[in-house]
Design a protein around this motif. Structure first.
Motif, PDB file in Angstrom:
ATOM      1  N   LEU A  95       0.824  -1.205   0.000  1.00 12.93           N
ATOM      2  CA  LEU A  95       0.000   0.000   0.000  1.00 12.93           C
ATOM      3  C   LEU A  95       0.859   1.255   0.000  1.00 12.93           C
ATOM      4  O   LEU A  95       0.567   2.229  -0.714  1.00 12.93           O
ATOM      5  N   ARG A  96       1.931   1.263   0.782  1.00 16.64           N
ATOM      6  CA  ARG A  96       2.808   2.442   0.819  1.00 16.64           C
ATOM      7  C   ARG A  96       3.474   2.673  -0.531  1.00 16.64           C
ATOM      8  O   ARG A  96       3.531   3.806  -1.018  1.00 16.64           O
ATOM      9  N   VAL A  97       3.967   1.602  -1.142  1.00 14.56           N
ATOM     10  CA  VAL A  97       4.629   1.747  -2.438  1.00 14.56           C
ATOM     11  C   VAL A  97       3.628   2.170  -3.504  1.00 14.56           C
ATOM     12  O   VAL A  97       3.932   3.019  -4.357  1.00 14.56           O
ATOM     13  N   ALA A  98       2.426   1.604  -3.481  1.00 18.04           N
ATOM     14  CA  ALA A  98       1.414   1.959  -4.479  1.00 18.04           C
ATOM     15  C   ALA A  98       1.040   3.434  -4.378  1.00 18.04           C
ATOM     16  O   ALA A  98       0.947   4.130  -5.403  1.00 18.04           O
ATOM     17  N   GLN A  99       0.826   3.927  -3.160  1.00 17.27           N
ATOM     18  CA  GLN A  99       0.487   5.343  -2.990  1.00 17.27           C
ATOM     19  C   GLN A  99       1.618   6.244  -3.469  1.00 17.27           C
ATOM     20  O   GLN A  99       1.386   7.236  -4.176  1.00 17.27           O
ATOM     21  N   GLY A 100       2.839   5.917  -3.083  1.00 16.32           N
ATOM     22  CA  GLY A 100       3.973   6.731  -3.505  1.00 16.32           C
ATOM     23  C   GLY A 100       4.184   6.701  -5.008  1.00 16.32           C
ATOM     24  O   GLY A 100       4.516   7.726  -5.620  1.00 16.32           O
ATOM     25  N   LEU A 101       3.979   5.533  -5.640  1.00 15.03           N
ATOM     26  CA  LEU A 101       4.148   5.435  -7.082  1.00 15.03           C
ATOM     27  C   LEU A 101       3.100   6.242  -7.834  1.00 15.03           C
ATOM     28  O   LEU A 101       3.420   6.920  -8.828  1.00 15.03           O
ATOM     29  N   VAL A 102       1.863   6.171  -7.398  1.00 22.04           N
ATOM     30  CA  VAL A 102       0.803   6.921  -8.082  1.00 22.04           C
ATOM     31  C   VAL A 102       1.117   8.414  -8.069  1.00 22.04           C
ATOM     32  O   VAL A 102       1.021   9.103  -9.096  1.00 22.04           O
ATOM     33  N   ILE A 103       1.520   8.919  -6.905  1.00 21.89           N
ATOM     34  CA  ILE A 103       1.820  10.353  -6.797  1.00 21.89           C
ATOM     35  C   ILE A 103       3.101  10.693  -7.548  1.00 21.89           C
ATOM     36  O   ILE A 103       3.165  11.662  -8.320  1.00 21.89           O
ATOM     37  N   GLY A 104       4.153   9.895  -7.340  1.00 23.93           N
ATOM     38  CA  GLY A 104       5.442  10.199  -7.943  1.00 23.93           C
ATOM     39  C   GLY A 104       5.434  10.097  -9.454  1.00 23.93           C
ATOM     40  O   GLY A 104       5.967  10.981 -10.148  1.00 23.93           O
ATOM     41  N   VAL A 105       4.842   9.036  -9.995  1.00 27.99           N
ATOM     42  CA  VAL A 105       4.801   8.867 -11.446  1.00 27.99           C
ATOM     43  C   VAL A 105       3.941   9.952 -12.089  1.00 27.99           C
ATOM     44  O   VAL A 105       4.310  10.529 -13.128  1.00 27.99           O
ATOM     45  N   SER A 106       2.790  10.256 -11.493  1.00 28.93           N
ATOM     46  CA  SER A 106       1.931  11.306 -12.048  1.00 28.93           C
ATOM     47  C   SER A 106       2.640  12.653 -12.045  1.00 28.93           C
ATOM     48  O   SER A 106       2.604  13.395 -13.048  1.00 28.93           O
ATOM     49  N   LEU A 107       3.300  12.973 -10.938  1.00 24.75           N
ATOM     50  CA  LEU A 107       4.015  14.246 -10.854  1.00 24.75           C
ATOM     51  C   LEU A 107       5.165  14.289 -11.847  1.00 24.75           C
ATOM     52  O   LEU A 107       5.407  15.327 -12.490  1.00 24.75           O
ATOM     53  N   GLY A 108       5.879  13.184 -11.999  1.00 20.00           N
ATOM     54  CA  GLY A 108       6.990  13.146 -12.953  1.00 20.00           C
ATOM     55  C   GLY A 108       6.531  13.353 -14.379  1.00 20.00           C
ATOM     56  O   GLY A 108       7.175  14.066 -15.159  1.00 20.00           O
ATOM     57  N   VAL A 109       5.401  12.751 -14.756  1.00 16.62           N
ATOM     58  CA  VAL A 109       4.875  12.914 -16.112  1.00 16.62           C
ATOM     59  C   VAL A 109       4.429  14.351 -16.347  1.00 16.62           C
ATOM     60  O   VAL A 109       4.713  14.941 -17.408  1.00 16.62           O
ATOM     61  N   VAL A 110       3.737  14.931 -15.397  1.00 13.71           N
ATOM     62  CA  VAL A 110       3.257  16.312 -15.556  1.00 13.71           C
ATOM     63  C   VAL A 110       4.435  17.265 -15.715  1.00 13.71           C
ATOM     64  O   VAL A 110       4.438  18.141 -16.602  1.00 13.71           O
ATOM     65  N   LEU A 111       5.451  17.121 -14.882  1.00 14.45           N
ATOM     66  CA  LEU A 111       6.624  17.999 -14.983  1.00 14.45           C
ATOM     67  C   LEU A 111       7.357  17.794 -16.301  1.00 14.45           C
ATOM     68  O   LEU A 111       7.827  18.763 -16.920  1.00 14.45           O
ATOM     69  N   ALA A 112       7.467  16.528 -16.748  1.00 15.38           N
ATOM     70  CA  ALA A 112       8.167  16.259 -18.007  1.00 15.38           C
ATOM     71  C   ALA A 112       7.420  16.846 -19.197  1.00 15.38           C
ATOM     72  O   ALA A 112       8.046  17.393 -20.119  1.00 15.38           O
ATOM     73  N   VAL A 113       6.106  16.741 -19.197  1.00 15.63           N
ATOM     74  CA  VAL A 113       5.319  17.306 -20.289  1.00 15.63           C
ATOM     75  C   VAL A 113       5.435  18.829 -20.295  1.00 15.63           C
ATOM     76  O   VAL A 113       5.596  19.449 -21.361  1.00 15.63           O
ATOM     77  N   ALA A 114       5.385  19.431 -19.117  1.00 16.17           N
ATOM     78  CA  ALA A 114       5.492  20.893 -19.039  1.00 16.17           C
ATOM     79  C   ALA A 114       6.857  21.375 -19.519  1.00 16.17           C
ATOM     80  O   ALA A 114       6.965  22.371 -20.243  1.00 16.17           O
ATOM     81  N   ALA A 115       7.920  20.671 -19.107  1.00 12.76           N
ATOM     82  CA  ALA A 115       9.265  21.092 -19.502  1.00 12.76           C
ATOM     83  C   ALA A 115       9.596  20.689 -20.925  1.00 12.76           C
ATOM     84  O   ALA A 115      10.381  21.368 -21.599  1.00 12.76           O
ATOM     85  N   GLY A 116       9.011  19.591 -21.413  1.00  4.07           N
ATOM     86  CA  GLY A 116       9.347  19.113 -22.736  1.00  4.07           C
ATOM     87  C   GLY A 116       8.613  19.817 -23.856  1.00  4.07           C
ATOM     88  O   GLY A 116       9.156  19.979 -24.951  1.00  4.07           O
ATOM     89  N   LEU A 117       7.403  20.281 -23.597  1.00  5.31           N
ATOM     90  CA  LEU A 117       6.591  20.892 -24.648  1.00  5.31           C
ATOM     91  C   LEU A 117       6.724  22.403 -24.711  1.00  5.31           C
ATOM     92  O   LEU A 117       6.447  23.002 -25.759  1.00  5.31           O
ATOM     93  N   PHE A 118       7.119  23.017 -23.615  1.00  8.89           N
ATOM     94  CA  PHE A 118       7.134  24.488 -23.563  1.00  8.89           C
ATOM     95  C   PHE A 118       8.505  24.963 -23.092  1.00  8.89           C
ATOM     96  O   PHE A 118       9.061  24.442 -22.117  1.00  8.89           O
ATOM     97  N   ARG A 119       9.044  25.963 -23.769  1.00 11.72           N
ATOM     98  CA  ARG A 119      10.344  26.503 -23.383  1.00 11.72           C
ATOM     99  C   ARG A 119      10.286  27.185 -22.025  1.00 11.72           C
ATOM    100  O   ARG A 119      11.230  27.108 -21.240  1.00 11.72           O
ATOM    101  N   LEU A 120       9.175  27.865 -21.739  1.00 10.14           N
ATOM    102  CA  LEU A 120       9.037  28.486 -20.426  1.00 10.14           C
ATOM    103  C   LEU A 120       8.997  27.421 -19.335  1.00 10.14           C
ATOM    104  O   LEU A 120       9.589  27.581 -18.263  1.00 10.14           O
ATOM    105  N   GLY A 121       8.302  26.315 -19.612  1.00 16.28           N
ATOM    106  CA  GLY A 121       8.288  25.232 -18.648  1.00 16.28           C
ATOM    107  C   GLY A 121       9.660  24.640 -18.423  1.00 16.28           C
ATOM    108  O   GLY A 121      10.023  24.294 -17.293  1.00 16.28           O
ATOM    109  N   GLU A 122      10.442  24.531 -19.491  1.00 17.76           N
ATOM    110  CA  GLU A 122      11.810  24.031 -19.343  1.00 17.76           C
ATOM    111  C   GLU A 122      12.635  24.962 -18.465  1.00 17.76           C
ATOM    112  O   GLU A 122      13.394  24.513 -17.595  1.00 17.76           O
TER     113      GLU A 122
END
Length: 287
Positions: A95-122
């Motif tokens: 349960l601890r790993v599942a909760q941490g993975l859901v939050i961590g993976v979602s946050l990592g994807v959002v940050l990567a999309v923001a930095a990868g698609l937009f120069r201001l985000g980068e």
């Protein structure tokens, strides 16, 4: 005339029916290979290692007080399974790993999309992430305890911190590594920005995301081992910490094996996702 005809040498066979000379030995029959399924072959190495471990323990070359034998580890696991301790502690860790993975993976994807698609985000995201990912996870433990206390929150927070960066780095690199000619071709075909992102950029980033997910799964189990040994009342790490006080190396080794098997299972899940999501990509698969 008849004698001369009998003495004449036989006619040579036509050139197209003459036997070919196999100078390189290419036509030699191949040795028959054992028809073992690939999962069995992948388990051969660990099984050989366990057999050697058991043999050395049975011969007395390894002190059981230093390292329990596989037989003793299995006996300890059976006892814990019958008492229900193993299932309850394993569920707490999952349960601890599942909760941490859901939050961590979602946050990592959002940050990567923001930095990868937009120069201001980068400009705003990438430099900050590069600084934070250099911080040691275990060095943050005292600060995390001050922020979140000694309950479940600090354990989940450490898993989040350990998983967000592998997902971000690999996904961001894949977005920026999309073939430029594909982007130009899509623009020539009249795709707008949203269609370009949906049909070209994001599909091209899937392989990198899966690589990051694999690293994130491994990091989550590495971190939870330490997190559960500090101010925890459940979990596989807590079980190992309690066993250390009684020099129960069989339970300690059992916990390590459980973590290893969970990591192997998580890797198998990612491999399955790769086969499903990356059917369009054909690469070298070994020889």
């Amino acid at each position: 005339m008849a004698t001369a005809a009998l003495a004449s040498p036989p006619a040579a066979p036509p050139a197209d029916t003459a036997p070919l000379v196999d100078a390189a030995g290419l036509s030699r029959p191949r040795r028959a290979r054992l028809p073992l399924p690939r999962p069995v072959r992948r388990l051969a190495g660990p099984l050989i290692l366990v057999a050697l471990w058991q043999l050395l323990g049975s011969l007395g070359e390894i002190d059981p007080r230093v390292l329990a034998t596989p037989g003793q580890v299995l006996a300890a696991g059976w006892d814990l399974a019958r008492s229900g301790e193993l299932a309850s502690n394993l569920l707490a860790s999952l349960l601890r790993v599942a909760q941490g993975l859901v939050i961590g993976v979602s946050l990592g994807v959002v940050l990567a999309v923001a930095a990868g698609l937009f120069r201001l985000g980068e400009d705003l995201v990438d430099s900050t992430v590069q600084v934070l990912r250099s911080l040691p996870v275990l060095g943050l433990l005292p600060l995390v305890i001050i922020w979140f206390g000694v309950g479940e929150e600090p354990k989940v927070a450490l898993v989040v911190f350990a998983t967000v960066f592998p997902v971000y780095l690999n996904t961001y690199a894949s977005i920026r590594g999309v073939e430029g000619r594909l982007v130009e071709s899509a623009r020539v075909l009249g795709l707008g920005r949203l269609a370009l992102i949906r049909h070209v950029v994001l599909p091209g980033a899937v392989p990198g995301f899966l690589v990051g997910l694999r690293f994130a799964l491994t990091s989550s189990w590495l971190v939870i081992i330490i997190a559960e040994q500090l101010n925890a009342t459940s979990g596989i790490g807590y079980l190992m910490n309690q066993a250390q006080a009684w020099y129960r190396t069989d339970i300690i080794v059992l916990g390590l094996l459980i973590y290893g098997l969970l990591g192997l299972g998580a890797d198998a899940v990612v491999r399955l996702l790769e086969r499903r999501l990356l059917r369009w990509r054909r690469g070298f698969d070994g020889s």
